[in-house]
Write a protein that holds these residues in place. Structure first.
Motif, short mmCIF file in Angstrom:
data_model
loop_
_atom_site.label_atom_id
_atom_site.label_comp_id
_atom_site.label_asym_id
_atom_site.label_seq_id
_atom_site.Cartn_x
_atom_site.Cartn_y
_atom_site.Cartn_z
N THR A 49 5.32 2.22 5.17
CA THR A 49 6.44 1.28 5.17
C THR A 49 6.12 0.01 4.40
O THR A 49 7.02 -0.79 4.12
N LEU A 50 4.87 -0.19 4.05
CA LEU A 50 4.45 -1.44 3.38
C LEU A 50 4.69 -1.31 1.88
O LEU A 50 3.83 -0.88 1.13
N LYS A 51 5.88 -1.71 1.46
CA LYS A 51 6.29 -1.61 0.05
C LYS A 51 6.34 -3.01 -0.55
O LYS A 51 6.53 -3.99 0.13
N GLU A 52 6.18 -3.06 -1.86
CA GLU A 52 6.27 -4.35 -2.58
C GLU A 52 7.68 -4.88 -2.54
O GLU A 52 8.63 -4.23 -2.52
N VAL A 108 0.82 -1.21 0.00
CA VAL A 108 0.00 0.00 0.00
C VAL A 108 0.86 1.27 0.00
O VAL A 108 0.46 2.29 -0.54
N GLY A 109 2.06 1.19 0.55
CA GLY A 109 2.97 2.34 0.56
C GLY A 109 3.48 2.67 -0.82
O GLY A 109 3.96 3.79 -1.04
N ASP A 110 3.42 1.74 -1.76
CA ASP A 110 3.78 2.01 -3.15
C ASP A 110 2.58 2.51 -3.96
O ASP A 110 2.74 3.24 -4.93
N ARG A 111 1.39 2.09 -3.58
CA ARG A 111 0.18 2.45 -4.34
C ARG A 111 -0.33 3.84 -4.02
O ARG A 111 -0.94 4.50 -4.85
N TRP A 112 -0.12 4.30 -2.79
CA TRP A 112 -0.64 5.58 -2.34
C TRP A 112 0.47 6.38 -1.67
O TRP A 112 1.28 5.82 -0.94
N ASN A 113 0.49 7.70 -1.89
CA ASN A 113 1.47 8.52 -1.18
C ASN A 113 0.91 8.89 0.20
O ASN A 113 -0.23 8.56 0.52
N ILE A 119 -3.93 8.68 13.52
CA ILE A 119 -3.98 8.73 12.05
C ILE A 119 -2.56 8.89 11.50
O ILE A 119 -2.15 8.17 10.59
N GLU A 120 -1.79 9.81 12.07
CA GLU A 120 -0.42 10.04 11.61
C GLU A 120 0.45 8.80 11.82
O GLU A 120 1.26 8.45 10.96
N ASP A 121 0.27 8.12 12.94
CA ASP A 121 1.02 6.89 13.20
C ASP A 121 0.64 5.80 12.20
O ASP A 121 1.51 5.10 11.67
N LEU A 122 -0.63 5.67 11.91
CA LEU A 122 -1.10 4.67 10.96
C LEU A 122 -0.58 4.98 9.55
O LEU A 122 -0.17 4.07 8.82
N VAL A 123 -0.56 6.24 9.17
CA VAL A 123 0.01 6.65 7.88
C VAL A 123 1.48 6.25 7.82
O VAL A 123 1.96 5.72 6.80
N ALA A 124 2.22 6.51 8.90
CA ALA A 124 3.64 6.16 8.94
C ALA A 124 3.82 4.65 8.76
O ALA A 124 4.71 4.20 8.02
N PHE A 125 3.00 3.85 9.43
CA PHE A 125 3.08 2.40 9.31
C PHE A 125 2.74 1.95 7.89
O PHE A 125 3.48 1.18 7.27
N LEU A 126 1.63 2.41 7.37
CA LEU A 126 1.21 1.98 6.03
C LEU A 126 2.23 2.38 4.97
O LEU A 126 2.41 1.67 3.98
#
Length: 155
Positions: A152-155, A84-89, A143-150
């Motif tokens: 990091t999820l790269k392909e 998801v970190g690659d699909r969305w900024n 929300i900011e913590d969740l954005v930071a976590f998401l």
């Protein structure tokens, strides 16, 4: 009088700590993205993982799975969050979390940082629905913590 003064001082200190936090009704969308941080403080990916996996916080895990997270019964209602970190900024991820309906019309995903515009049918039928003074599902920093976590999820 002393109790009132102490209470007022504590309230002012608490207000000062959240002075830079964007209130749910003041979030500015650019299309479906939210460019500005809700807190001005960088998110913590480890805390975001807790928000993702906790049923008492975001409970994202009820609908979304992440293959690298070993958890019992991850959901499959929503899409996998792998990559998801690659699909969305960052701005797009923040926008989806604040109000997913801005990105995905008709989605069942909750708007985690919205407090208005809800239909409260209980009042019409029983007069016993909760009032409209409830807060968002997640706090701004969550929300900011969740954005930071998401992110990091790269392909």
């Amino acid at each position: 009088m002393r109790f009132t003064t102490l209470t007022l001082a504590a309230a002012l200190c608490a207000g000062a700590a959240t002075a830079s936090e964007v209130a749910p009704g003041d979030v500015v969308f650019n299309g479906s993205a939210v460019e500005a941080s809700l807190t001005g403080v960088a998110g913590n990916a480890d805390e975001g993982m807790k928000v993702y996996s906790s049923k008492k916080m975001g409970n994202c895990i009820a609908c979304h799975q992440i293959s690298s997270v070993d958890a019992p019964f991850p959901g499959n209602v929503g899409p996998s969050l792998d990559g998801v970190g690659d699909r969305w900024n960052v701005a797009e991820l923040r926008g989806i979390l604040v109000n997913s309906k801005m990105t995905f019309e008709g989605t069942v995903m909750p708007a985690y940082y919205r407090v208005d515009g809800f239909i409260r049918p209980g009042n019409r039928y029983t007069g016993k629905a909760a009032d409209d003074t409830f807060g968002p599902l997640l706090e701004a920093q969550q929300i900011e913590d969740l954005v930071a976590f998401l992110s990091t999820l790269k392909e």
